[in-house]
Structure formats: C-alpha cells, structure tokens
Design a protein around this motif. Structure first.
Motif, PDB file in Angstrom:
ATOM      1  N   ALA A 194       0.827  -1.203   0.000  1.00 19.64           N
ATOM      2  CA  ALA A 194       0.000   0.000   0.000  1.00 19.64           C
ATOM      3  C   ALA A 194       0.866   1.260   0.000  1.00 19.64           C
ATOM      4  O   ALA A 194       0.562   2.240  -0.698  1.00 19.64           O
ATOM      5  CB  ALA A 194      -0.927  -0.014   1.213  1.00 19.64           C
ATOM      6  N   ASP A 195       1.952   1.234   0.794  1.00 18.16           N
ATOM      7  CA  ASP A 195       2.856   2.393   0.828  1.00 18.16           C
ATOM      8  C   ASP A 195       3.501   2.609  -0.539  1.00 18.16           C
ATOM      9  O   ASP A 195       3.633   3.751  -1.006  1.00 18.16           O
ATOM     10  CB  ASP A 195       3.935   2.187   1.894  1.00 18.16           C
ATOM     11  CG  ASP A 195       3.376   2.235   3.313  1.00 18.16           C
ATOM     12  OD1 ASP A 195       2.254   2.754   3.484  1.00 18.16           O
ATOM     13  OD2 ASP A 195       4.064   1.748   4.236  1.00 18.16           O
ATOM     14  N   ARG A 196       3.919   1.529  -1.184  1.00 18.42           N
ATOM     15  CA  ARG A 196       4.534   1.650  -2.513  1.00 18.42           C
ATOM     16  C   ARG A 196       3.529   2.199  -3.537  1.00 18.42           C
ATOM     17  O   ARG A 196       3.892   3.003  -4.410  1.00 18.42           O
ATOM     18  CB  ARG A 196       5.046   0.282  -2.977  1.00 18.42           C
ATOM     19  CG  ARG A 196       6.314  -0.209  -2.317  1.00 18.42           C
ATOM     20  CD  ARG A 196       7.549   0.532  -2.841  1.00 18.42           C
ATOM     21  NE  ARG A 196       7.676   0.451  -4.289  1.00 18.42           N
ATOM     22  CZ  ARG A 196       8.291  -0.532  -4.940  1.00 18.42           C
ATOM     23  NH1 ARG A 196       8.841  -1.524  -4.257  1.00 18.42           N
ATOM     24  NH2 ARG A 196       8.378  -0.512  -6.269  1.00 18.42           N
ATOM     25  N   ASP A 200       4.985   5.448  -5.115  1.00 19.07           N
ATOM     26  CA  ASP A 200       5.609   5.239  -6.424  1.00 19.07           C
ATOM     27  C   ASP A 200       4.624   5.322  -7.592  1.00 19.07           C
ATOM     28  O   ASP A 200       5.045   5.555  -8.731  1.00 19.07           O
ATOM     29  CB  ASP A 200       6.309   3.870  -6.469  1.00 19.07           C
ATOM     30  CG  ASP A 200       7.442   3.771  -5.449  1.00 19.07           C
ATOM     31  OD1 ASP A 200       7.797   4.804  -4.850  1.00 19.07           O
ATOM     32  OD2 ASP A 200       7.950   2.646  -5.245  1.00 19.07           O
ATOM     33  N   PHE A 201       3.347   5.125  -7.335  1.00 22.73           N
ATOM     34  CA  PHE A 201       2.385   5.080  -8.437  1.00 22.73           C
ATOM     35  C   PHE A 201       1.217   6.031  -8.194  1.00 22.73           C
ATOM     36  O   PHE A 201       0.080   5.756  -8.581  1.00 22.73           O
ATOM     37  CB  PHE A 201       1.891   3.640  -8.640  1.00 22.73           C
ATOM     38  CG  PHE A 201       3.000   2.658  -8.884  1.00 22.73           C
ATOM     39  CD1 PHE A 201       3.565   2.536 -10.139  1.00 22.73           C
ATOM     40  CD2 PHE A 201       3.499   1.877  -7.851  1.00 22.73           C
ATOM     41  CE1 PHE A 201       4.597   1.636 -10.374  1.00 22.73           C
ATOM     42  CE2 PHE A 201       4.532   0.977  -8.082  1.00 22.73           C
ATOM     43  CZ  PHE A 201       5.091   0.856  -9.340  1.00 22.73           C
ATOM     44  N   GLU A 202       1.522   7.146  -7.563  1.00 17.51           N
ATOM     45  CA  GLU A 202       0.481   8.124  -7.272  1.00 17.51           C
ATOM     46  C   GLU A 202      -0.175   8.639  -8.547  1.00 17.51           C
ATOM     47  O   GLU A 202      -1.366   8.981  -8.567  1.00 17.51           O
ATOM     48  CB  GLU A 202       1.079   9.287  -6.478  1.00 17.51           C
ATOM     49  CG  GLU A 202       0.057  10.302  -6.025  1.00 17.51           C
ATOM     50  CD  GLU A 202       0.689  11.422  -5.222  1.00 17.51           C
ATOM     51  OE1 GLU A 202      -0.066  12.276  -4.704  1.00 17.51           O
ATOM     52  OE2 GLU A 202       1.935  11.447  -5.102  1.00 17.51           O
ATOM     53  N   ALA A 203       0.615   8.719  -9.647  1.00 21.40           N
ATOM     54  CA  ALA A 203       0.087   9.235 -10.916  1.00 21.40           C
ATOM     55  C   ALA A 203      -1.024   8.364 -11.475  1.00 21.40           C
ATOM     56  O   ALA A 203      -1.856   8.838 -12.267  1.00 21.40           O
ATOM     57  CB  ALA A 203       1.222   9.356 -11.934  1.00 21.40           C
ATOM     58  N   PHE A 204      -1.056   7.097 -11.083  1.00 22.28           N
ATOM     59  CA  PHE A 204      -2.102   6.198 -11.587  1.00 22.28           C
ATOM     60  C   PHE A 204      -3.404   6.337 -10.792  1.00 22.28           C
ATOM     61  O   PHE A 204      -4.450   5.881 -11.250  1.00 22.28           O
ATOM     62  CB  PHE A 204      -1.632   4.742 -11.519  1.00 22.28           C
ATOM     63  CG  PHE A 204      -0.604   4.388 -12.551  1.00 22.28           C
ATOM     64  CD1 PHE A 204      -0.996   3.827 -13.760  1.00 22.28           C
ATOM     65  CD2 PHE A 204       0.747   4.609 -12.335  1.00 22.28           C
ATOM     66  CE1 PHE A 204      -0.060   3.490 -14.720  1.00 22.28           C
ATOM     67  CE2 PHE A 204       1.687   4.269 -13.284  1.00 22.28           C
ATOM     68  CZ  PHE A 204       1.293   3.719 -14.490  1.00 22.28           C
ATOM     69  N   LEU A 205      -3.304   6.895  -9.604  1.00 22.87           N
ATOM     70  CA  LEU A 205      -4.473   6.969  -8.729  1.00 22.87           C
ATOM     71  C   LEU A 205      -5.325   8.178  -9.066  1.00 22.87           C
ATOM     72  O   LEU A 205      -4.831   9.298  -9.251  1.00 22.87           O
ATOM     73  CB  LEU A 205      -4.034   7.041  -7.261  1.00 22.87           C
ATOM     74  CG  LEU A 205      -3.262   5.833  -6.732  1.00 22.87           C
ATOM     75  CD1 LEU A 205      -2.850   6.053  -5.284  1.00 22.87           C
ATOM     76  CD2 LEU A 205      -4.084   4.552  -6.857  1.00 22.87           C
ATOM     77  N   THR A 221      -9.312   4.176  -6.699  1.00 18.99           N
ATOM     78  CA  THR A 221      -9.689   4.380  -8.098  1.00 18.99           C
ATOM     79  C   THR A 221      -8.417   4.668  -8.882  1.00 18.99           C
ATOM     80  O   THR A 221      -7.571   5.450  -8.428  1.00 18.99           O
ATOM     81  CB  THR A 221     -10.663   5.563  -8.227  1.00 18.99           C
ATOM     82  OG1 THR A 221     -11.827   5.304  -7.421  1.00 18.99           O
ATOM     83  CG2 THR A 221     -11.093   5.763  -9.666  1.00 18.99           C
ATOM     84  N   TYR A 222      -8.272   4.025 -10.025  1.00 18.75           N
ATOM     85  CA  TYR A 222      -7.023   4.147 -10.771  1.00 18.75           C
ATOM     86  C   TYR A 222      -7.272   4.161 -12.268  1.00 18.75           C
ATOM     87  O   TYR A 222      -8.351   3.788 -12.753  1.00 18.75           O
ATOM     88  CB  TYR A 222      -6.085   2.977 -10.410  1.00 18.75           C
ATOM     89  CG  TYR A 222      -6.565   1.648 -10.911  1.00 18.75           C
ATOM     90  CD1 TYR A 222      -6.116   1.119 -12.129  1.00 18.75           C
ATOM     91  CD2 TYR A 222      -7.496   0.899 -10.190  1.00 18.75           C
ATOM     92  CE1 TYR A 222      -6.565  -0.106 -12.601  1.00 18.75           C
ATOM     93  CE2 TYR A 222      -7.949  -0.324 -10.646  1.00 18.75           C
ATOM     94  CZ  TYR A 222      -7.482  -0.817 -11.857  1.00 18.75           C
ATOM     95  OH  TYR A 222      -7.940  -2.028 -12.330  1.00 18.75           O
ATOM     96  N   PHE A 284       1.160  -2.429 -10.862  1.00 19.41           N
ATOM     97  CA  PHE A 284       1.270  -1.076 -11.419  1.00 19.41           C
ATOM     98  C   PHE A 284       2.608  -0.867 -12.130  1.00 19.41           C
ATOM     99  O   PHE A 284       2.712  -0.005 -13.014  1.00 19.41           O
ATOM    100  CB  PHE A 284       1.056  -0.040 -10.316  1.00 19.41           C
ATOM    101  CG  PHE A 284      -0.396   0.173  -9.992  1.00 19.41           C
ATOM    102  CD1 PHE A 284      -1.137   1.121 -10.678  1.00 19.41           C
ATOM    103  CD2 PHE A 284      -1.034  -0.600  -9.037  1.00 19.41           C
ATOM    104  CE1 PHE A 284      -2.489   1.313 -10.402  1.00 19.41           C
ATOM    105  CE2 PHE A 284      -2.369  -0.412  -8.758  1.00 19.41           C
ATOM    106  CZ  PHE A 284      -3.112   0.532  -9.444  1.00 19.41           C
ATOM    107  N   THR A 285       3.600  -1.639 -11.796  1.00 16.08           N
ATOM    108  CA  THR A 285       4.830  -1.612 -12.587  1.00 16.08           C
ATOM    109  C   THR A 285       4.527  -2.100 -14.004  1.00 16.08           C
ATOM    110  O   THR A 285       5.059  -1.567 -14.995  1.00 16.08           O
ATOM    111  CB  THR A 285       5.903  -2.503 -11.934  1.00 16.08           C
ATOM    112  OG1 THR A 285       6.238  -1.975 -10.654  1.00 16.08           O
ATOM    113  CG2 THR A 285       7.159  -2.560 -12.794  1.00 16.08           C
TER     114      THR A 285
END
Length: 300
Positions: A194-196, A200-205, A221-222, A284-285
């Motif tokens: 969840a932290d990652r 690291d993938f805030e742009a997808f959220l 939501t992503y 998400f990677t």
C-alpha cells in the motif's frame, strides 16, 4: 482337807470352762474367716477384672492414638514429598521451556526470529521483511513461569496476540512464535504494498487510497495510463486471511455510466486476475511498463 479339794476341783472346773470357751471362740473366729474368705476373694476378683478392663481400655486408646499419629506423620511426609516433587517437576518444565526457547532462537536467527535470554525468561525479536526488503521489528518479552506470561510487547493492537497466545503459548512456544511471525510478516507485506502504491504510483491513482489499520481492506480508483484519457477503474481488495499478502477477494468495476465494450471488459477481468496473483506494486509496474497494454505474462 475337803474344802481344799473342793476349791481345787472348782478351779479345775473353771479352767476347763474357760479353755473350752476359748476353743469355741477360736472355732467361731475360724468359721467367720472361712465365711469371709470367699466374699473377699470375690471382691478382689471383681476389682481385678475392673482393673484389667481399665487397662485394656487404656491400651486400645493408646493404640488408636499411635495409629492416628503414624497416619498423620505419613500424610505429612507424603504431602511434603508431593510438594517437593511438584516443585521439582515445575522447575524442570520451566528449565526445558527455557532451553527450548534458546534452541529456537539459535536455530531460526536467520528467519527473522532472534532474541536473548533474560533473568526472567527471554526477549524475542521478530523482524519482518517482504521481497527481500527489511521492514519493521517487534519484540515479545516472555516470563518463564507457570503459566508462561508475556511481560511486555510491541505487537500492534490489531494483531490477534491474545488469540494466538491462548492457542499456542502454553503448549507449543515454537508454534506460537512462528504463527506470530506469520501474522506480522503478512501485515508488513500488505502495508509495504500500500505504501509503494501511494509513493511510487500516485500518478495512476484518481483519488486517495483508502485502507484500514490492518491493511487487509484496500479500495482505490485508478487509471491504467497515467497520462492518457483511459477510463478509470475502482478496485476493492479484501484479505480475509491475515497471514497472506495477496487478497482473497478482488472486485474491479468500471467507474462510468456507459456499458463496457468487449475490450474494456477483457481489460477489467485481466486487472482482477493481476490483483489476485501479484503484489500491488508489481501490477502497477506492469501498467507503467506497458501502458494500456498489460503484461499478460504476469496474469498467467
């Protein structure tokens, strides 16, 4: 001369009477004694019987007191021996548990369980990790007494420590430590994912990540493309098994009013499969590497 003879005769007569009387008295006295002897013997016999009865009563009383005293001494000795045996047994049991904990700490120091013996018992440290990344460490201070007790600990309140202790602490301390380690590692692994996702993938959220303290319920939501105009999905991940790092229930829905096309439905189903089988950051990677084209090798 005649008078002298008369007196002489009278004297003899009187002497004879007296002697006769004395003889009669003697006979009477003897007769009385003979008559009294049976009564005296009976009285003596009765007194003797009474004495014998009293002596027997005293003997029986003494025997009973001696038996009671012997039984009391025997019971006291048995109790002392039982207490000593119980004390020795408890000491041996605690000693074995202490040695068992020491052996566990030595044998599994490379698995995340370490610690040291203390004057009260042992302080165990459980270090958690996920995918080779060292995460948080937690300790449990055990007191070696009967029953075993947890003196201090740093286990999070949402980890079911009391339930785990009730099941295993008194019967199998190795199982207790392994089970606790399993819960802590799973929690740390879910939290790490969840932290990652947030860092690291805030742009997808498309909104904030919602999670509870156990990190066993995540919803977000992503978008599959951070820069594109792809339609957003809503994901809900539930981890019913608190000892796992992968969700047991996954729901991915389309956030929109239009019906999904065949391609969009395939993409939604592929996302669900990914969340079921791969950690969040790996999913998400894949989105980042392939864009809207998912790495389908991760699904298989």
């Amino acid at each position: 001369m005649e008078l002298a003879n008369t007196l002489s005769q009278d004297g003899e007569s009187r002497g004879g009477v007296l002697a006769h009387l004395e003889r009669l008295e003697t006979q009477v006295s003897r007769s009385r004694k003979k008559m009294e002897e049976p009564q005296s013997a009976q009285a003596e016999e009765s007194a003797l019987r009474t004495r014998i009865h009293e002596l027997r009563r005293l003997r029986d009383k003494l025997r009973a007191e001696v038996k009671q005293h012997q039984a009391s001494v025997k019971a006291s000795t048995t109790n002392v021996e039982s207490d000593q045996t119980l004390e020795i047994t408890e000491q041996e049991s605690l000693k074995r548990k202490r040695e068992n904990v020491k052996a566990i700490l030595q044998a599994y120091r490379f698995t995340g369980i370490s610690g040291k013996l203390t004057s009260r018992g042992a302080c165990v440290c459980i270090s958690t990790a996920f995918e080779g990344n060292l995460l948080g460490s937690y300790f449990v201070d055990l007191v070696m007494r009967k029953p075993l007790q947890i003196h201090h600990h740093s286990i999070p309140v949402f980890i079911p420590l009391e339930e785990i202790s009730a099941k295993y602490l008194q019967t199998n301390i190795q199982h207790f430590l392994f089970t606790l380690c399993e819960y802590l590692n799973a929690y740390s692994g879910r939290k790490y994912q969840a932290d990652r996702l947030q860092s690291d993938f805030e742009a997808f959220l498309a909104g904030p990540l919602q999670r509870n303290s156990l990190c066993n319920l995540l919803s977000f939501t992503y978008k599959a493309e951070p820069e594109g105009q792809s339609f957003p999905f809503c994901a809900r991940l539930l981890y019913k098994d608190l000892t796992t790092t992968l969700p047991t229930d996954v729901t991915v829905t389309y956030q929109g009013t239009d019906a999904l096309s065949t391609t969009q439905e395939e993409q939604r189903a592929a996302h669900e499969s990914l969340f079921f089988t791969k950690p969040l950051h790996q999913v998400f990677t894949s989105f980042a590497r392939k864009g809207d084209k998912l790495d389908m090798s991760l699904v298989s």
